[in-house]
Design an enzyme around this catalytic site. Structure first.
Site, short mmCIF file in Angstrom:
data_model
loop_
_atom_site.label_atom_id
_atom_site.label_comp_id
_atom_site.label_asym_id
_atom_site.label_seq_id
_atom_site.Cartn_x
_atom_site.Cartn_y
_atom_site.Cartn_z
N ARG A 157 0.85 -1.20 0.00
CA ARG A 157 0.00 0.00 0.00
C ARG A 157 0.88 1.24 0.00
O ARG A 157 1.77 1.38 0.85
CB ARG A 157 -0.94 -0.01 1.21
CG ARG A 157 -1.81 1.23 1.30
CD ARG A 157 -2.89 1.14 2.38
NE ARG A 157 -3.56 2.42 2.50
CZ ARG A 157 -3.61 3.17 3.60
NH1 ARG A 157 -3.04 2.75 4.73
NH2 ARG A 157 -4.22 4.33 3.61
N HIS A 182 -3.36 10.83 0.93
CA HIS A 182 -2.83 10.59 2.28
C HIS A 182 -2.24 11.92 2.77
O HIS A 182 -1.07 12.00 3.12
CB HIS A 182 -1.82 9.45 2.27
CG HIS A 182 -1.63 8.78 3.61
ND1 HIS A 182 -1.75 7.42 3.79
CD2 HIS A 182 -1.31 9.27 4.82
CE1 HIS A 182 -1.51 7.11 5.07
NE2 HIS A 182 -1.23 8.23 5.71
N GLU A 209 -8.08 8.09 6.27
CA GLU A 209 -8.43 8.68 7.55
C GLU A 209 -8.97 10.11 7.46
O GLU A 209 -8.29 11.07 7.90
CB GLU A 209 -7.23 8.65 8.50
CG GLU A 209 -6.71 7.25 8.77
CD GLU A 209 -5.69 7.20 9.90
OE1 GLU A 209 -5.22 8.26 10.33
OE2 GLU A 209 -5.40 6.09 10.37
N ASN A 269 -8.24 1.39 9.73
CA ASN A 269 -6.95 1.52 10.41
C ASN A 269 -7.21 1.42 11.90
O ASN A 269 -8.03 2.17 12.44
CB ASN A 269 -6.29 2.89 10.12
CG ASN A 269 -5.80 2.99 8.68
OD1 ASN A 269 -5.86 2.03 7.91
ND2 ASN A 269 -5.32 4.17 8.32
N TYR A 293 -5.44 1.42 15.70
CA TYR A 293 -4.28 1.61 16.56
C TYR A 293 -4.62 1.44 18.04
O TYR A 293 -3.91 0.76 18.76
CB TYR A 293 -3.65 2.99 16.32
CG TYR A 293 -2.93 3.04 14.99
CD1 TYR A 293 -1.63 2.56 14.87
CD2 TYR A 293 -3.54 3.53 13.85
CE1 TYR A 293 -0.95 2.58 13.65
CE2 TYR A 293 -2.88 3.55 12.62
CZ TYR A 293 -1.59 3.08 12.53
OH TYR A 293 -0.93 3.08 11.33
N GLU A 318 -4.14 -0.47 8.07
CA GLU A 318 -3.00 -0.06 8.92
C GLU A 318 -3.18 -0.61 10.32
O GLU A 318 -4.29 -0.63 10.86
CB GLU A 318 -2.90 1.47 9.06
CG GLU A 318 -2.31 2.17 7.88
CD GLU A 318 -2.25 3.69 8.07
OE1 GLU A 318 -2.09 4.16 9.21
OE2 GLU A 318 -2.38 4.39 7.05
#
Ligand code: FCB
Length: 453
Positions: free
Chosen positions: A83, A130, A175, A301, A303, A363
């Site tokens: 990616r 991005h 995001e 994503n 985290y 991610e």
């Protein structure tokens, strides 16, 4: 805490997608080369006090010149997908057609990059945005103005016409929370804005540009697979009190449902709109239908989880909630809570509430203080454990029926971590910036063994 065995690749379906994730601004460098225009992040880095270590990304990992070696490393790891993102100002230095020509040298770079992926058996997964918006568009208002939506669609057209014969997986945005709220409201990301209404308008335009770009991608790319990537968080209450439970719902409204609801055809959440009041964005007829255009996958994503408490005095937050630190938990170098269980909770929730046909975990990763030993090793035991436990969690979600089809580790390389500069290392490979040497950390060596078993 439940202890899960470390999974093996064979525990996952044979056609599971294994990848690594990167982004243009964070690794490429070559900030002014081959006709590239200025981006909002170039500008932000040049403003004193914006980046914690005072650095910029003019050189970063010098991936612009070292990509063959970086892709060799990705291939050696055994990933089958890679990616990356396109730097919009390399393609359209002034942001839009009409303000200047398409920069052939920029397109040629991504031609070479994509060809190099294909030569190595890496399936290219391209993110169109991005965060490195051309500064020329920011000068017109950036994402707060509707003309940036048109500019994005035109840029998408140029890129997909050129690369669409070889790139089949397209992610419109990475995001939107960060490129709107952190960028136009919290002031911590470029362009450093501090207005909630601006951020919400920017967010609406970003989502709209996603929806309007989809038919363009499908027109230019046969067998295109198109999606958007969201940063999502499982949210829990600081206590059992009814007030804290209600705060969870409010916080979730802006953090998660604000994006998921319109993308899945429900419009913006009513309860959140009511709390936002006059700050709510202007929405034109047809916008919500465009945002809800069908996609092929949802990129997630993950985290960290968040815990919140009711806080009627939180005047800065329309959600009247406040983040609370859970005590006695593991944290990454960023202070982010380590919670593999949070990944299971998040994925099962997204599946239950929205039922996307396919989820791609685009991610997941962690930062810790890495030490390069005199022997040239990086013993990143914490990152290794993070990776193993999140893969175990992923397997658990899969077993629970969540249609997750791929995992992309953030990131192949240590890189420019936005407002933190080079202080945060997320790579499977350590980058020794003065020499630009790459050294696979223990976590990267393990990921390679896991994939090559
Ligand atoms: C995500 C971003 C990515 C990287 C990681 C650590 O929010 O998409 O670029 O900065 O966090």
């Amino acid at each position: 805490m439940t202890v899960h065995p470390v999974p093996a690749r064979s525990d996952f379906p044979a056609d599971f997608r294994w990848g690594v994730s990167t982004s243009s601004f964070q690794i490429e460098g070559a900030g002014r080369e081959d006709g590239k225009g200025e981006s909002i992040w170039d500008r932000f880095c040049s403003q004193p006090g914006r980046i914690r270590d005072g650095s910029d990304a003019q050189v970063a990992c010098d991936h612009y010149h070292r990509y063959p070696q970086d892709l060799d490393m990705a291939r050696a790891l055994g990933v089958n997908a890679y990616r990356f993102s396109i730097a919009w100002p390399r393609i359209l230095p002034k942001g839009r057609l009409g303000l200047g020509a398409v920069n052939e040298a920029g397109l040629a770079f991504y031609d070479r990059l994509v060809d190099a992926m294909l030569e190595r058996g890496l399936d290219p997964w391209c993110t169109l945005y991005h965060w490195d918006l051309p500064q020329a568009l920011q000068d017109e208002g950036g994402w707060t103005v509707r003309s940036t939506v048109d500019a994005f669609v035109a840029y998408t057209d140029v890129v997909t016409r050129r690369l669409g014969d070889r790139v089949k997986h397209w992610i419109t945005h990475n995001e939107p929370w960060c490129s709107s709220m952190m960028s136009y409201w919290e002031g911590v990301h470029a362009p450093g804005g501090r207005s909630l209404p601006d951020a919400l308008q920017a967010c609406h335009h970003i989502l709209l540009s996603h929806g309007l770009a989809i038919p363009v991608i499908r027109r230019n790319v046969t067998e295109a697979q198109v999606g958007i990537t969201l940063s999502l968080h499982p949210i829990t209450a600081a206590s059992d009190s009814a007030a804290d439970q209600a705060a969870v719902r409010r916080h979730d409204g802006l953090r998660n449902r604000w994006f998921l609801d319109p993308l899945f055809g429900r419009g913006y959440p009513e309860d959140t709109l009511a709390l936002l009041g006059e700050a709510a964005p202007a929405v034109q007829p047809g916008d919500l239908a465009a945002i809800a255009t069908a996609t092929d996958f949802l990129g997630v994503n993950y985290y960290f989880p968040e815990m919140v408490a009711d806080d009627p005095t939180a005047l800065h937050s329309p959600m009247r909630s406040r983040l609370v630190e859970r005590h006695g938990v593991e944290r990454t170098g960023f202070g982010w809570e380590v919670s593999p269980q949070g990944l299971v909770d998040l994925l099962t929730r997204v599946q239950r509430d929205y039922a996307p046909a396919v989820i791609q975990l685009t991610e997941n990763g962690s930062t810790f203080e890495d030490v390069l030993t005199p022997e040239g090793r990086v013993h990143d035991a914490e990152r290794l454990s993070y990776l193993q436990r999140h893969l175990a969690a992923l397997k658990q979600a899969l077993d629970a029926g969540v249609p997750v089809k791929g995992y992309f580790a953030w990131s192949l390389l240590d890189n420019f971590e936005w407002a933190e500069g080079y202080l945060r290392r997320f790579g499977l490979a350590y980058v020794d910036y003065p020499t630009q040497r790459r050294i696979l950390k223990d976590s990267g060596l393990w990921y390679g063994r896991f994939l090559n078993e």
